[in-house]
Design an enzyme around this catalytic site. Structure first.
Site, PDB file in Angstrom:
ATOM      1  N   HIS A  15       6.134  94.471 -31.530  1.00  0.00           N
ATOM      2  CA  HIS A  15       5.090  93.632 -31.923  1.00  0.00           C
ATOM      3  C   HIS A  15       5.903  92.116 -31.652  1.00  0.00           C
ATOM      4  O   HIS A  15       7.218  92.051 -32.179  1.00  0.00           O
ATOM      5  CB  HIS A  15       4.875  93.425 -33.473  1.00  0.00           C
ATOM      6  CG  HIS A  15       4.313  94.845 -33.916  1.00  0.00           C
ATOM      7  ND1 HIS A  15       2.890  94.879 -33.958  1.00  0.00           N
ATOM      8  CD2 HIS A  15       4.575  95.910 -34.219  1.00  0.00           C
ATOM      9  CE1 HIS A  15       2.571  95.992 -34.275  1.00  0.00           C
ATOM     10  NE2 HIS A  15       3.735  96.888 -34.478  1.00  0.00           N
ATOM     11  N   HIS A  63       5.419  83.692 -38.947  1.00  0.00           N
ATOM     12  CA  HIS A  63       4.032  82.931 -38.499  1.00  0.00           C
ATOM     13  C   HIS A  63       3.954  81.651 -38.754  1.00  0.00           C
ATOM     14  O   HIS A  63       3.437  80.740 -37.835  1.00  0.00           O
ATOM     15  CB  HIS A  63       2.839  83.684 -39.014  1.00  0.00           C
ATOM     16  CG  HIS A  63       2.402  85.092 -38.270  1.00  0.00           C
ATOM     17  ND1 HIS A  63       1.726  85.944 -38.847  1.00  0.00           N
ATOM     18  CD2 HIS A  63       2.897  85.677 -37.107  1.00  0.00           C
ATOM     19  CE1 HIS A  63       1.613  87.233 -38.112  1.00  0.00           C
ATOM     20  NE2 HIS A  63       2.162  86.956 -37.041  1.00  0.00           N
ATOM     21  N   ARG A  98      -3.642  84.256 -32.715  1.00  0.00           N
ATOM     22  CA  ARG A  98      -3.951  83.354 -34.094  1.00  0.00           C
ATOM     23  C   ARG A  98      -4.507  82.387 -33.561  1.00  0.00           C
ATOM     24  O   ARG A  98      -4.044  81.446 -32.646  1.00  0.00           O
ATOM     25  CB  ARG A  98      -2.831  83.191 -34.710  1.00  0.00           C
ATOM     26  CG  ARG A  98      -2.647  84.190 -35.855  1.00  0.00           C
ATOM     27  CD  ARG A  98      -1.211  83.945 -36.561  1.00  0.00           C
ATOM     28  NE  ARG A  98       0.067  84.099 -35.674  1.00  0.00           N
ATOM     29  CZ  ARG A  98       1.123  83.256 -35.551  1.00  0.00           C
ATOM     30  NH1 ARG A  98       0.907  81.998 -36.338  1.00  0.00           N
ATOM     31  NH2 ARG A  98       2.066  83.413 -34.541  1.00  0.00           N
ATOM     32  N   GLY A 170      -1.233  95.959 -38.495  1.00  0.00           N
ATOM     33  CA  GLY A 170      -1.626  95.142 -39.873  1.00  0.00           C
ATOM     34  C   GLY A 170      -1.502  95.811 -40.853  1.00  0.00           C
ATOM     35  O   GLY A 170      -1.457  97.390 -40.679  1.00  0.00           O
ATOM     36  N   GLU A 200       0.302 105.877 -41.048  1.00  0.00           N
ATOM     37  CA  GLU A 200       1.553 104.902 -41.326  1.00  0.00           C
ATOM     38  C   GLU A 200       1.911 105.128 -42.865  1.00  0.00           C
ATOM     39  O   GLU A 200       2.964 105.214 -43.060  1.00  0.00           O
ATOM     40  CB  GLU A 200       1.318 103.496 -41.093  1.00  0.00           C
ATOM     41  CG  GLU A 200       2.555 103.004 -40.803  1.00  0.00           C
ATOM     42  CD  GLU A 200       2.363 101.453 -40.374  1.00  0.00           C
ATOM     43  OE1 GLU A 200       1.126 101.102 -39.958  1.00  0.00           O
ATOM     44  OE2 GLU A 200       3.190 100.695 -40.242  1.00  0.00           O
ATOM     45  N   ASP A 283       9.775  96.240 -34.492  1.00  0.00           N
ATOM     46  CA  ASP A 283      10.072  94.746 -34.673  1.00  0.00           C
ATOM     47  C   ASP A 283      11.678  94.778 -34.834  1.00  0.00           C
ATOM     48  O   ASP A 283      12.297  94.660 -35.701  1.00  0.00           O
ATOM     49  CB  ASP A 283       9.495  94.487 -35.919  1.00  0.00           C
ATOM     50  CG  ASP A 283       8.007  94.785 -36.274  1.00  0.00           C
ATOM     51  OD1 ASP A 283       7.255  93.848 -35.667  1.00  0.00           O
ATOM     52  OD2 ASP A 283       7.764  95.531 -37.061  1.00  0.00           O
TER      53      ASP A 283
END
Ligand code: 5GP
Length: 342
Positions: A15, A63, A98, A170, A200, A283
């Site tokens: 990601h 973010h 985004r 997400g 997950e 990540d």
């Protein structure tokens, strides 16, 4: 260990905003001092653990730091250079487009900037082939998912082969996969490859069953698919029947506490079955790791020889979303780089 560092590798589950290194975070913090963000808020250090929920809070902080095209360009080029420096020869990055009203960032501009960064790195002559998966954040619901697919479809046709697929990710405890099925079906029908985060967390049996019927082209994590951890043989059989590769991220799962310890990671379950599994980072910034470390950890935890590890990295080539010609080129590269003795 130099063997793992030099091992040519394929990264299929990364990601973008979770992959930002501490050096790049430093630069972002300098750009936005007014946010009062500290380093400790964006990465989980050695030996530390968080709940999955806390992990998702970390992404919200990052973010805030990455909200302009300029930021996305820097973050993407830095991440690609770092993977290249770790001997990753083929990389599929994924990111959720985004829109940020306060900076004028649009979803289309977001994807265009990632593509521009990939092209910049290509022109630098880095020895890495980079592709992009457009991500759907499941929390945003069916309508946004459908818009995202429409956007990804446009780029599938116009990005010179750089956009190859779609990711569903997400917070797995939010939203429901069933409502996203029409969007995912549309994506599949227009030629986007699908990599879906699946099982997950426990108690997603019904959702996983529905999503496996698509079927997806790859599975992210799949931590709770098998019966030993509350999954089911039916789910496992669907994965085996369609030969759907798994993307496995050991450090991420242990630090996010969905797996109790490395030795109990489901890598072993699927490896024993001889099922295609690809070691990935998820990540690398947030979980303070890199792909060399993940391969080394897998080897030391499950007692794999250098030769076995080599095969593991080589077999990952068959799981990439880029076309056959690219697979052929990578296989040739692996042959050229293979050591005489292990
Ligand atoms: P971005 O899409 O902004 O480049 O990267 C961060 C996003 O990736 C997060 O907001 C989240 O949607 C997704 N993500 C990152 N790591 C994980 C993970 O371990 N599990 C899931 N389900 N989603 C993740």
């Amino acid at each position: 260990d130099v063997f793992y560092r030099q091992l040519p590798k394929v990264e299929l589950h990364a990601h973008l905003n979770g992959s930002v290194s501490s050096q790049t975070i430093e630069k972002l913090i300098k750009r936005k001092p007014h946010l009062n963000i500290e380093h400790s808020m964006t990465a989980i250090g050695k030996g530390q653990r968080r709940t999955l929920d806390e992990c998702f809070q970390v992404f919200k902080v990052i973010h805030q730091l990455v909200d302009t095209e300029e930021d996305i360009l820097m973050v993407t080029t830095d991440v690609i250079r770092e993977f290249a420096a770790d001997s990753v020869k083929y990389l599929e990055l994924r990111s959720t487009p985004r829109e940020e009203k306060h900076t004028g960032l649009t979803k289309k501009g977001y994807i265009e900037t990632v593509i521009r960064a990939i092209q910049l790195c290509k022109n630098e002559g880095l020895d890495i082939d980079v592709r992009f998966l457009v991500a759907i954040d499941r929390r945003n619901g069916a309508e946004v998912a459908m818009e995202t697919v429409a956007l990804a479809e446009q780029f599938l046709l116009s990005s010179d082969g750089l956009v190859v697929g779609l990711d569903l990710s997400g917070d797995p405890t939010v939203g429901d996969g069933k409502s996203l099925l029409p969007a995912l079906e549309r994506a599949k029908n227009c030629g986007l490859k699908l990599s879906l985060h699946l099982s997950e967390v426990p108690s997603q049996l019904e959702e996983s069953d529905l999503l496996l019927n698509l079927p997806p082209d790859r599975i992210g994590h799949g931590t709770f698919l098998h019966p030993e951890v509350g999954g089911s043989q039916n789910l496992v059989n669907k994965v085996l029947k369609n030969n759907i590769p798994l993307e496995l991220c050991l450090t991420s799962n242990v630090k996010g506490q969905t797996v109790p310890c490395y030795s109990q990671h489901h890598f072993n379950y699927w490896y024993q079955l001889g099922h295609p599994s690809v070691i990935c980072t998820d990540d690398k910034g947030v979980f303070s790791t890199d792909l060399s470390q993940e391969y080394q950890l897998t080897a030391s935890t499950f007692g794999l020889s250098h030769e076995t590890v080599w095969k593991l990295s080589q077999q990952a080539i068959d799981c990439i979303f880029a076309p056959q010609t690219v697979k052929q080129q990578l296989k040739q590269k692996w042959i050229e780089l293979q050591p005489q003795v292990f």
